[in-house]
Motif scaffolding. Structure first.
Motif, mmCIF file in Angstrom:
data_model
loop_
_atom_site.group_PDB
_atom_site.id
_atom_site.type_symbol
_atom_site.label_atom_id
_atom_site.label_comp_id
_atom_site.label_asym_id
_atom_site.label_seq_id
_atom_site.Cartn_x
_atom_site.Cartn_y
_atom_site.Cartn_z
ATOM 1 N N HIS A 215 15.261 3.738 -1.797
ATOM 2 C CA HIS A 215 14.666 3.902 -3.183
ATOM 3 C C HIS A 215 13.008 3.276 -2.745
ATOM 4 O O HIS A 215 12.964 2.377 -1.738
ATOM 5 N N PHE A 216 12.014 3.567 -3.370
ATOM 6 C CA PHE A 216 10.632 2.924 -3.174
ATOM 7 C C PHE A 216 10.343 2.822 -4.667
ATOM 8 O O PHE A 216 10.717 3.207 -5.906
ATOM 9 N N ILE A 217 9.280 1.849 -4.809
ATOM 10 C CA ILE A 217 8.626 1.516 -5.887
ATOM 11 C C ILE A 217 7.303 2.485 -6.118
ATOM 12 O O ILE A 217 6.586 2.696 -5.277
ATOM 13 N N GLU A 218 7.267 3.164 -7.364
ATOM 14 C CA GLU A 218 6.493 4.087 -7.885
ATOM 15 C C GLU A 218 5.120 3.610 -7.811
ATOM 16 O O GLU A 218 4.651 2.368 -8.354
ATOM 17 N N PRO A 219 4.217 4.347 -7.297
ATOM 18 C CA PRO A 219 2.396 3.916 -7.632
ATOM 19 C C PRO A 219 2.237 4.084 -9.016
ATOM 20 O O PRO A 219 2.703 4.601 -9.851
ATOM 21 N N VAL A 220 1.371 3.014 -9.161
ATOM 22 C CA VAL A 220 0.812 3.121 -10.344
ATOM 23 C C VAL A 220 -0.643 2.943 -10.920
ATOM 24 O O VAL A 220 -1.413 2.880 -9.905
ATOM 25 N N GLN A 221 -0.946 3.897 -11.627
ATOM 26 C CA GLN A 221 -2.547 4.363 -11.961
ATOM 27 C C GLN A 221 -3.268 3.124 -12.716
ATOM 28 O O GLN A 221 -2.766 2.200 -13.251
ATOM 29 N N GLY A 222 -4.462 3.114 -12.539
ATOM 30 C CA GLY A 222 -5.397 1.942 -13.191
ATOM 31 C C GLY A 222 -5.262 2.291 -14.608
ATOM 32 O O GLY A 222 -5.229 3.306 -15.206
ATOM 33 N N PRO A 223 -5.863 1.172 -15.395
ATOM 34 C CA PRO A 223 -5.981 1.239 -16.850
ATOM 35 C C PRO A 223 -6.834 2.281 -17.499
ATOM 36 O O PRO A 223 -6.692 2.736 -18.395
ATOM 37 N N GLN A 224 -7.936 2.661 -16.614
ATOM 38 C CA GLN A 224 -8.913 3.839 -17.020
ATOM 39 C C GLN A 224 -8.454 5.109 -17.005
ATOM 40 O O GLN A 224 -8.848 6.121 -17.503
#
Length: 289
Positions: free
Chosen positions: A121-130
């Motif tokens: 399992h891996f940690i999903e990437p997160v987008q920036g607030p913009q």
């Protein structure tokens, strides 16, 4: 802070996957290092088959120490194999005696397959607030700050056993110290006003009497006695005086130039200090009277 922790865990898990991606062995690198340490001590043990039908029970001994190893149940008398899941030195000696490999008889939790399952399992990437999607709901705002009445306190909260400070600074409490010259307290040798008192030695023992004047007088009498004894051993030679010298006066200078006795330098210094002490004590008595 939470975002930084998430990024750190994501990078660490990815680095571990890359590190063991091409490892063909059944065990991880850390487990192989543990096996090498046990291999070093396994050569000192000798396994002996006890004669069972399955050929799995052995008696391993070394210099009078004996343990039982059961390869069928993966157990040993020392208990290390049952607790860690890795064959101990006794089990390794037995396995190599039969021609097997100790890494094949380790617990499945120590294998490279279990390691890969841990990091599948891996940690999903997160987008920036913009780049977040806009919604019709109101944005969360911080709670209203409630200001208390009165002037805010600037002093820190003190403990129960701590003294209160009246001024801006806490007074420094120094330990009681003693002067190295006169022996009195609350001052040192630099600020000592007892000029006539000689400097005490390092291994000085305080006298038993409490009266300081009596102690000074006893020291004066001792110094006078020493000076008189030193002067008695010196032979006095006659001194000729030329009264025709113009710069000498018969009244003042002659008294200084003709000593009563010839005193050595050491005794002369003690005598000078002693007379200064006597004058000081006399002045003190006159002032009190």
């Amino acid at each position: 802070m939470l975002e930084e922790i998430r990024s750190y865990i994501m990078r660490t898990m990815a680095a571990h996957k890359v590190k063991l991606s091409g490892k063909p062995g059944p065990l991880c690198l850390v487990q192989y290092k543990r096996l090498e340490k046990e291999f070093h001590f396994a050569n000192q043990w000798t396994p002996i088959w006890c004669g069972d039908n399955m050929g799995l029970r052995y008696e391993v001994h070394m210099w009078g120490n004996k343990v039982e190893v059961n390869l069928g149940e993966w157990t040993c008398t020392c208990g290390v194999w049952q607790l860690t899941g890795m064959p101990c030195r006794h089990a390794i000696a037995t396995i190599t005696h039969k021609g097997g490999k100790p890494e094949d008889m380790c617990h499945e939790w120590l294998s490279i397959e279990a390691y890969n399952k841990t990091y599948q399992h891996f940690i999903e990437p997160v987008q920036g607030p913009q780049y977040w999607a806009q919604t019709q709901y109101t944005h969360p705002v911080p709670p209203h700050k409630r200001v208390q009445r009165g002037r805010p306190k600037k002093n820190r909260r003190r403990s129960v056993d701590e003294d209160n400070v009246t001024g801006h600074k806490l007074k420094r409490k120094l330990a009681e110290f003693t002067c190295g010259r006169c022996g009195q307290t609350n001052h040192n040798i630099r600020s000592c006003k007892n000029i006539g008192v000689p400097v005490r030695p390092k291994k000085y023992v305080a006298p038993s009497t409490s009266n300081e004047d009596d102690h000074l007088l006893s020291q004066d009498e001792q110094a006078l006695n020493e000076a008189e004894e030193a002067a008695a051993h010196v032979q006095q030679d006659p001194v000729e005086i030329n009264l025709s010298q113009p710069h000498l006066s018969q009244d003042s200078d002659m008294e200084l130039m003709v000593p009563a006795t010839i005193v050595p330098p050491i005794a002369r210094n003690k005598l000078t200090i002693t007379r200064a002490k006597q004058r000081k004590v006399a002045d003190k008595d006159d002032a009190e009277n």
